[in-house]
Design a protein around this motif. Structure first.
Motif, short mmCIF file in Angstrom:
data_model
loop_
_atom_site.label_atom_id
_atom_site.label_comp_id
_atom_site.label_asym_id
_atom_site.label_seq_id
_atom_site.Cartn_x
_atom_site.Cartn_y
_atom_site.Cartn_z
N ASN A 37 14.80 34.71 35.91
CA ASN A 37 15.79 35.66 36.41
C ASN A 37 15.56 36.10 37.85
O ASN A 37 16.30 36.91 38.37
N ASP A 38 14.50 35.62 38.48
CA ASP A 38 14.19 36.05 39.84
C ASP A 38 14.94 35.18 40.85
O ASP A 38 14.35 34.41 41.60
N PHE A 39 16.27 35.32 40.86
CA PHE A 39 17.11 34.53 41.75
C PHE A 39 17.92 35.45 42.66
O PHE A 39 18.25 36.58 42.30
N THR A 40 18.23 34.93 43.84
CA THR A 40 19.25 35.54 44.70
C THR A 40 20.19 34.41 45.11
O THR A 40 19.96 33.25 44.78
N HIS A 41 21.24 34.75 45.84
CA HIS A 41 22.18 33.72 46.28
C HIS A 41 21.54 32.75 47.27
O HIS A 41 22.06 31.66 47.49
N GLY A 42 20.42 33.15 47.85
CA GLY A 42 19.75 32.28 48.80
C GLY A 42 18.57 31.53 48.22
O GLY A 42 17.87 30.82 48.94
N SER A 43 18.31 31.68 46.91
CA SER A 43 17.21 30.97 46.28
C SER A 43 17.42 29.46 46.38
O SER A 43 18.56 28.99 46.44
N ILE A 79 25.79 33.69 40.06
CA ILE A 79 24.43 33.31 39.69
C ILE A 79 24.29 33.16 38.17
O ILE A 79 23.68 32.21 37.69
N MET A 80 24.87 34.08 37.42
CA MET A 80 24.82 33.97 35.97
C MET A 80 25.56 32.73 35.49
O MET A 80 25.15 32.07 34.53
N PHE A 81 26.65 32.39 36.15
CA PHE A 81 27.42 31.20 35.80
C PHE A 81 26.58 29.94 36.02
O PHE A 81 26.56 29.03 35.18
N ILE A 82 25.87 29.90 37.15
CA ILE A 82 25.01 28.75 37.45
C ILE A 82 23.87 28.66 36.44
O ILE A 82 23.52 27.58 35.97
N LYS A 83 23.28 29.81 36.10
CA LYS A 83 22.24 29.82 35.08
C LYS A 83 22.77 29.25 33.76
O LYS A 83 22.07 28.50 33.06
N GLY A 84 24.01 29.61 33.45
CA GLY A 84 24.61 29.12 32.21
C GLY A 84 24.77 27.61 32.22
O GLY A 84 24.48 26.93 31.23
N ILE A 85 25.23 27.06 33.36
CA ILE A 85 25.38 25.61 33.47
C ILE A 85 24.03 24.92 33.29
O ILE A 85 23.90 23.93 32.56
N CYS A 86 23.00 25.44 33.95
CA CYS A 86 21.66 24.85 33.86
C CYS A 86 21.12 24.92 32.44
O CYS A 86 20.52 23.96 31.94
N SER A 87 21.32 26.06 31.79
CA SER A 87 20.82 26.22 30.43
C SER A 87 21.53 25.30 29.46
O SER A 87 20.89 24.61 28.65
N VAL A 88 22.85 25.27 29.52
CA VAL A 88 23.63 24.42 28.60
C VAL A 88 23.31 22.95 28.83
O VAL A 88 23.13 22.18 27.87
#
Length: 267
Positions: A37-43, A79-88
């Motif tokens: 969860n330690d993400f920002t838009h620039g990560s 960011i949550m949307f991208i996390k979702g794509i990566c997780s799925v």
């Protein structure tokens, strides 16, 4: 007695134990807030997903453009949307690996090994690897099906999927297309008894669309102006869903002369 007990455990029991161990590792990594969860838009991982075509055509921009267009329809936490794509995609890759291992009769005991484990944990780094590996499987399947059945529909499907994957990340070309080319070259030499030099040349034809896409993305690698325009296109998304003070620093670093706009948007 210990030796007799170990001998009494069936191979299936060993596989179940290894699978449960693997699932436990996935769950621990998924819910580890310090890592996932330690993400920002620039990560590192997130920022690559945000590359889009708002500053002009540029390599690796198709995912960001699709996310951007979806955001224009209805705002959401990118960011949550991208996390979702990566997780799925990681979970789907795990399911696919289990299917392949079962079909080939391989022991799932090797799934927790780094060669498999690393790629399925890409969700914690917000990378595209799992998604690209899923594309790799379907490109291989559709290409082979198209060649063996002489179906142009499957060849077109494989070319489309491969082109999309190259637009996501050009590295896809280098770890997938050469393998397909060697397989197709071997297939032509074996089935049609063609001369090697002739086959080497004609075996390139099915891959011309992919080669063309690779050339295009290699040429359009972007520049500072395009980078500025891309970050400006995400102004509303970053302002609506900021991820702490680090997002302010990242935002300003990419805005340059528009730094005050970033401050106003995030404070």
């Amino acid at each position: 007695m210990g030796k007799e007990y170990l001998n009494s455990i069936s191979q299936r029991h060993i596989q179940v134990i290894c699978f449960c161990f693997w699932i436990c590792l996935v769950v621990v990594m998924f819910f580890n807030r310090d890592i996932y969860n330690d993400f920002t838009h620039g990560s590192f991982g997130i920022s690559e997903w945000l590359v889009n075509y708002q500053g002009g055509f540029v390599r690796r921009g198709i995912c960001g453009e699709l996310i951007y267009q979806l955001y224009q329809i209805h705002p959401f936490d990118v960011i949550m949307f991208i996390k979702g794509i990566c997780s799925v995609s990681s979970i789907l890759l795990l399911i696919l690996l289990l299917y392949i291992f079962k079909r080939e009769g391989w022991s799932i005991a090797i799934l927790p090994l780094p060669c498999c484990l690393f790629y399925n944990f890409q969700m914690i780094l917000a990378r595209k690897d799992s998604l690209l590996l899923l594309f790799t499987f379907f490109v291989f399947y559709s290409f082979r099906r198209g060649i063996l059945t002489k179906s142009i529909k499957f060849w077109l499907l494989s070319s489309l999927l491969a082109s999309l994957a190259i637009l996501m990340h050009e590295a896809f070309f280098f770890y997938s297309i050469p393998i397909l080319y060697v397989w197709y070259l071997h297939y032509r030499c074996t089935k049609y008894k063609c001369k090697l030099l002739r086959s080497i040349f004609f075996s390139l034809f099915p891959f011309l669309p992919c080669i063309a896409v690779l050339i295009i993305v290699t040429i359009n690698k972007g520049d500072y102006t395009i980078s500025q325009n891309i970050w400006l296109s995400w102004k509303d998304a970053i302002a609506s869903y900021p991820y702490g003070s680090r997002d302010v620093n990242t935002y300003l670093g990419h805005y340059g002369v528009a730094a005050q706009t970033g401050i106003d948007a995030l404070t």
